[in-house]
Write an enzyme that holds these catalytic residues in place. Structure first.
Site, PDB file in Angstrom:
ATOM      1  N   PRO A   1      -3.340  -1.413   9.219  1.00 36.14           N
ATOM      2  CA  PRO A   1      -2.826  -2.872   8.737  1.00 36.14           C
ATOM      3  C   PRO A   1      -1.825  -2.549   7.418  1.00 36.14           C
ATOM      4  CG  PRO A   1      -5.367  -2.814   7.947  1.00 36.14           C
ATOM      5  CD  PRO A   1      -5.457  -2.380   9.332  1.00 36.14           C
ATOM      6  N   ASN A   2      -0.946  -2.782   7.537  1.00 35.63           N
ATOM      7  CA  ASN A   2       0.454  -3.543   6.878  1.00 35.63           C
ATOM      8  C   ASN A   2       0.965  -2.425   5.966  1.00 35.63           C
ATOM      9  OD1 ASN A   2      -0.246  -6.313   6.416  1.00 35.63           O
ATOM     10  ND2 ASN A   2      -1.874  -5.930   5.550  1.00 35.63           N
TER      11      ASN A   2
ATOM     12  N   ARG B   1       6.370  -4.943   0.682  1.00 33.07           N
ATOM     13  CA  ARG B   1       5.099  -5.732   0.621  1.00 33.07           C
ATOM     14  C   ARG B   1       4.551  -4.539  -1.001  1.00 33.07           C
ATOM     15  NH1 ARG B   1      -0.316  -2.189   2.940  1.00 33.07           N
ATOM     16  NH2 ARG B   1      -1.901  -3.761   1.884  1.00 33.07           N
TER      17      ARG B   1
ATOM     18  N   TYR C   1       2.559  -0.589  -3.880  1.00 34.14           N
ATOM     19  CA  TYR C   1       3.021   0.724  -3.260  1.00 34.14           C
ATOM     20  C   TYR C   1       4.299   1.152  -2.818  1.00 34.14           C
ATOM     21  CZ  TYR C   1      -1.304  -1.240  -1.493  1.00 34.14           C
ATOM     22  OH  TYR C   1      -2.271  -1.544  -0.641  1.00 34.14           O
TER      23      TYR C   1
ATOM     24  N   ASN D   1      -4.933   6.725   6.724  1.00 34.79           N
ATOM     25  CA  ASN D   1      -5.755   5.522   5.668  1.00 34.79           C
ATOM     26  C   ASN D   1      -5.685   4.341   5.888  1.00 34.79           C
ATOM     27  OD1 ASN D   1      -5.070   3.684   3.865  1.00 34.79           O
ATOM     28  ND2 ASN D   1      -2.201   4.316   3.315  1.00 34.79           N
TER      29      ASN D   1
ATOM     30  N   ALA E   1      -6.997  -2.155   4.476  1.00 39.35           N
ATOM     31  CA  ALA E   1      -7.394  -2.801   4.223  1.00 39.35           C
ATOM     32  C   ALA E   1      -9.598  -2.627   4.894  1.00 39.35           C
ATOM     33  CB  ALA E   1      -7.218  -4.496   4.642  1.00 39.35           C
TER      34      ALA E   1
ATOM     35  N   GLU F   1      -9.311  10.616   4.300  1.00 39.93           N
ATOM     36  CA  GLU F   1      -9.411   9.628   4.252  1.00 39.93           C
ATOM     37  C   GLU F   1      -7.961   9.385   2.641  1.00 39.93           C
ATOM     38  OE1 GLU F   1     -12.395   7.952   1.884  1.00 39.93           O
ATOM     39  OE2 GLU F   1     -11.542   5.441   2.043  1.00 39.93           O
TER      40      GLU F   1
ATOM     41  N   HIS G   1      -4.848   7.041   0.280  1.00 43.29           N
ATOM     42  CA  HIS G   1      -4.688   5.628  -0.506  1.00 43.29           C
ATOM     43  C   HIS G   1      -3.728   5.945  -1.189  1.00 43.29           C
ATOM     44  CE1 HIS G   1      -8.270   4.075   1.905  1.00 43.29           C
ATOM     45  NE2 HIS G   1      -8.630   4.930   1.289  1.00 43.29           N
TER      46      HIS G   1
ATOM     47  N   ARG H   1      -8.073  -0.897  -9.047  1.00 37.04           N
ATOM     48  CA  ARG H   1      -8.191  -2.219  -8.699  1.00 37.04           C
ATOM     49  C   ARG H   1      -9.583  -3.143  -8.084  1.00 37.04           C
ATOM     50  NH1 ARG H   1      -4.080  -1.766  -3.808  1.00 37.04           N
ATOM     51  NH2 ARG H   1      -3.810  -3.985  -3.869  1.00 37.04           N
TER      52      ARG H   1
HETATM   53  C1  DQA Z   1      -4.902   0.561   0.529  1.00 35.56           C
HETATM   54  C2  DQA Z   1      -5.886   0.558  -0.454  1.00 35.56           C
HETATM   55  C3  DQA Z   1      -6.516  -0.790   0.315  1.00 35.56           C
HETATM   56  O1  DQA Z   1      -7.082  -1.153  -0.769  1.00 35.56           O
HETATM   57  C4  DQA Z   1      -5.346  -1.451   0.803  1.00 35.56           C
HETATM   58  O2  DQA Z   1      -5.864  -2.743   1.696  1.00 35.56           O
HETATM   59  C5  DQA Z   1      -4.749  -0.831   1.970  1.00 35.56           C
HETATM   60  C6  DQA Z   1      -3.944  -0.148   1.450  1.00 35.56           C
HETATM   61  C7  DQA Z   1      -3.660   2.502  -0.023  1.00 35.56           C
HETATM   62  O3  DQA Z   1      -3.230   2.604   0.967  1.00 35.56           O
HETATM   63  O4  DQA Z   1      -3.573   2.401  -1.590  1.00 35.56           O
HETATM   64  O5  DQA Z   1      -4.013  -1.883   2.537  1.00 35.56           O
HETATM   65  O6  DQA Z   1      -5.327   1.704   1.551  1.00 35.56           O
END
Ligand code: DQA
Length: 143
Positions: A9-10, A17, A22, A73, A76, A97, A99, A106
């Site tokens: 998501p997102n 964003r 990011y 990835n 959240a 995985e 990020h 964070r």
């Molecule tokens: C994320 C880190 C997560 O905590 C966050 O909710 C994201 C992006 C990252 O790529 O740094 O949406 O996975």
């Protein structure tokens, strides 16, 4: 080697964003970056992005028997989902995985990853490069 790159998501909102976290590049820029880098490593990549946990589980299940590795990835859902690591364990496809941000530096709730135990490696804080590190790991590894 066939690799499925899954974003949660997102991640489709990259560029808009929280650019201080990011970066200013878009999701389309991310895909172009991965596509180019993967070609250089001789990997064939497919992409999937969803804002829905169930759709991500469906994509992992659908990958069974079709891909050699997964780069994920979960965004959240990393910190909340049991269904996503369960799906990764069910298909037993080697998964890394990723990020974009350094989740360990964070908010405390971002330090919890339920996905991690279903993955052979976790990469965080390398920005877009992290996806390349993950693909390199999968193509190098004799998994
Ligand atoms: C994320 C880190 C997560 O905590 C966050 O909710 C994201 C992006 C990252 O790529 O740094 O949406 O996975």
């Amino acid at each position: 080697m066939k690799i499925l790159v899954i974003n949660g998501p997102n991640i489709n909102m990259l560029g808009l964003r929280e650019p201080e976290i990011y970066g200013s590049e878009s999701y389309a820029d991310l895909l172009a970056f991965i596509q180019k880098a993967a070609a250089g490593l001789g990997a064939e990549v497919a992409f999937f992005q969803s804002n829905s946990e169930g759709a991500i589980v469906d994509a992992i299940q659908a990958a069974y028997g079709k891909v050699d590795g997964i780069v994920i990835n979960p965004a959240a859902y990393t910190h909340t989902s049991i269904a996503i690591p369960d799906a990764l364990k069910a298909v037993a496809i080697p998964a890394v995985e990723v990020h974009i941000s350094d989740v360990s530096a964070r908010e405390p709730y971002r330090r919890i990853s339920y996905t991690q135990e279903a993955c052979v490696k976790t990469i965080a804080g390398e920005g877009f490069e992290g996806y390349l590190t993950a693909i390199k790991f999968l193509t190098d590894a004799k998994l």
